[in-house]
Design an enzyme around this catalytic site. Structure first.
Site, PDB file in Angstrom:
ATOM      1  N   GLY A 187       1.253   2.354 -21.691  1.00 19.27           N
ATOM      2  CA  GLY A 187      -0.477   2.242 -22.123  1.00 19.27           C
ATOM      3  C   GLY A 187      -0.729   1.041 -22.486  1.00 19.27           C
ATOM      4  O   GLY A 187      -1.421   0.330 -23.349  1.00 19.27           O
ATOM      5  N   GLU A 195      -4.736  -8.036  -5.671  1.00 18.53           N
ATOM      6  CA  GLU A 195      -3.408  -8.354  -6.254  1.00 18.53           C
ATOM      7  C   GLU A 195      -3.202 -10.069  -5.346  1.00 18.53           C
ATOM      8  O   GLU A 195      -2.402 -10.961  -5.752  1.00 18.53           O
ATOM      9  CB  GLU A 195      -2.187  -7.774  -5.918  1.00 18.53           C
ATOM     10  CG  GLU A 195      -2.080  -6.420  -6.427  1.00 18.53           C
ATOM     11  CD  GLU A 195      -0.467  -5.808  -5.814  1.00 18.53           C
ATOM     12  OE1 GLU A 195      -0.694  -4.385  -7.430  1.00 18.53           O
ATOM     13  OE2 GLU A 195      -0.206  -5.348  -5.356  1.00 18.53           O
ATOM     14  N   ARG A 242       0.321  -1.208  -0.310  1.00 23.22           N
ATOM     15  CA  ARG A 242      -0.013  -0.142  -0.076  1.00 23.22           C
ATOM     16  C   ARG A 242       0.676   1.217  -0.094  1.00 23.22           C
ATOM     17  O   ARG A 242       1.449   1.366   1.029  1.00 23.22           O
ATOM     18  CB  ARG A 242      -0.595  -0.425   1.482  1.00 23.22           C
ATOM     19  CG  ARG A 242      -1.839   1.273   1.798  1.00 23.22           C
ATOM     20  CD  ARG A 242      -2.781   1.049   0.388  1.00 23.22           C
ATOM     21  NE  ARG A 242      -3.622   2.439   0.676  1.00 23.22           N
ATOM     22  CZ  ARG A 242      -4.541   2.727   0.684  1.00 23.22           C
ATOM     23  NH1 ARG A 242      -4.665   2.112  -1.695  1.00 23.22           N
ATOM     24  NH2 ARG A 242      -5.908   3.465   0.725  1.00 23.22           N
ATOM     25  N   GLY A 243       1.019   1.735  -0.884  1.00 21.98           N
ATOM     26  CA  GLY A 243       2.344   3.027  -1.385  1.00 21.98           C
ATOM     27  C   GLY A 243       1.524   4.327  -0.041  1.00 21.98           C
ATOM     28  O   GLY A 243       3.399   4.534   0.431  1.00 21.98           O
ATOM     29  N   GLU A 244       0.562   4.715   0.783  1.00 28.81           N
ATOM     30  CA  GLU A 244       0.654   5.923   0.967  1.00 28.81           C
ATOM     31  C   GLU A 244       1.368   5.186   3.103  1.00 28.81           C
ATOM     32  O   GLU A 244       1.830   6.254   3.188  1.00 28.81           O
ATOM     33  CB  GLU A 244      -0.949   5.706   1.482  1.00 28.81           C
ATOM     34  CG  GLU A 244      -1.594   5.298   2.019  1.00 28.81           C
ATOM     35  CD  GLU A 244      -3.270   5.100   2.092  1.00 28.81           C
ATOM     36  OE1 GLU A 244      -3.900   5.673   3.348  1.00 28.81           O
ATOM     37  OE2 GLU A 244      -3.717   5.861   1.135  1.00 28.81           O
ATOM     38  N   ASP A 245       1.314   3.903   2.986  1.00 29.82           N
ATOM     39  CA  ASP A 245       1.802   3.615   3.817  1.00 29.82           C
ATOM     40  C   ASP A 245       3.404   3.101   4.204  1.00 29.82           C
ATOM     41  O   ASP A 245       4.240   3.975   5.237  1.00 29.82           O
ATOM     42  CB  ASP A 245       1.077   1.899   4.251  1.00 29.82           C
ATOM     43  CG  ASP A 245      -0.947   1.931   5.259  1.00 29.82           C
ATOM     44  OD1 ASP A 245      -0.409   3.421   4.875  1.00 29.82           O
ATOM     45  OD2 ASP A 245      -1.231   1.332   4.962  1.00 29.82           O
ATOM     46  N   THR A 246       4.021   2.642   2.510  1.00 26.11           N
ATOM     47  CA  THR A 246       5.364   2.110   3.188  1.00 26.11           C
ATOM     48  C   THR A 246       6.695   2.882   2.216  1.00 26.11           C
ATOM     49  O   THR A 246       7.430   2.252   1.537  1.00 26.11           O
ATOM     50  CB  THR A 246       5.315   0.565   2.814  1.00 26.11           C
ATOM     51  OG1 THR A 246       4.958   0.547   1.706  1.00 26.11           O
ATOM     52  CG2 THR A 246       4.630   0.726   4.010  1.00 26.11           C
ATOM     53  N   ARG A 247       5.145   3.255   0.482  1.00 27.48           N
ATOM     54  CA  ARG A 247       6.550   3.786   0.032  1.00 27.48           C
ATOM     55  C   ARG A 247       7.114   4.162  -0.386  1.00 27.48           C
ATOM     56  O   ARG A 247       8.195   3.706  -0.711  1.00 27.48           O
ATOM     57  CB  ARG A 247       5.699   4.539  -1.756  1.00 27.48           C
ATOM     58  CG  ARG A 247       6.605   4.520  -2.295  1.00 27.48           C
ATOM     59  CD  ARG A 247       5.496   6.152  -3.716  1.00 27.48           C
ATOM     60  NE  ARG A 247       3.782   5.626  -3.855  1.00 27.48           N
ATOM     61  CZ  ARG A 247       3.199   4.333  -4.894  1.00 27.48           C
ATOM     62  NH1 ARG A 247       3.970   3.962  -5.014  1.00 27.48           N
ATOM     63  NH2 ARG A 247       1.839   4.377  -4.504  1.00 27.48           N
TER      64      ARG A 247
END
Length: 164
Positions: free
Chosen positions: A56, A90, A23-28
């Site tokens: 694309g 995912e 989850r990008g907002e937590d760990t990116r």
């Protein structure tokens, strides 16, 4: 990293060694960036959706293809992981690939490594705390698949965080 470090022999079907679900907002910018760099520094082919998706292409179809052609899936469970339909979808694909020997012509299953980043493995397994609620407005069948995947993927993993 030499291929002998992995539990299974190299699969010629694999595009990537490691697929990271996070989850990008937590760990990116914290954990995931460091994990990717460490793996890439060891010449491990890592896929991360924010930097490796082909422009694309249909995002979901590409993600499924990459999961199916990776040797290992690292799932970084974090506070808001279960609030993301993308992450949960995912996870379902990852767990399906883990139990399938027909995902590639080499008949290898996907190795799965769960990491519990500032969350308890029991919260994921028992779907407590932030894992009790899944994104709203989805069919009962979809939610059932998500819940089963959350329950099934909490085998031995690596807990990381302030209190661990």
């Amino acid at each position: 990293m030499a291929s002998s470090s992995f539990r299974t022999p190299p699969c010629t079907c694999n595009t990537y060694d490691v697929f990271i679900s996070f989850r990008g907002e937590d760990t990116r910018t914290r954990f995931t960036d460091h994990l990717c760099k460490a793996l890439k520094d060891k010449s491990i082919r890592v896929f991360r959706d924010d930097s490796d998706l082909e422009r694309g292409k249909t995002i979901w179809e590409e993600l499924v293809k990459v999961i199916k052609t990776s040797r290992i899936a690292v799932i970084v469970f974090s506070k808001n992981y279960a609030n993301s339909r993308w992450c949960l979808d995912e996870l379902v694909v990852i767990m399906d690939c883990k139990s399938s020997t027909t995902r590639c012509k080499c008949n290898q299953t996907l190795e799965v490594v769960p990491i519990f980043y500032e969350v308890s493995p029991s919260d994921v397994r028992e779907q407590k705390g932030n894992f009790a609620e899944v994104p709203p407005n989805f069919s009962e069948d979809t939610v059932k698949k998500w819940r089963k995947a959350l329950t099934d993927c909490t085998f031995v993993g690596l807990p990381l965080g302030k209190d661990r």
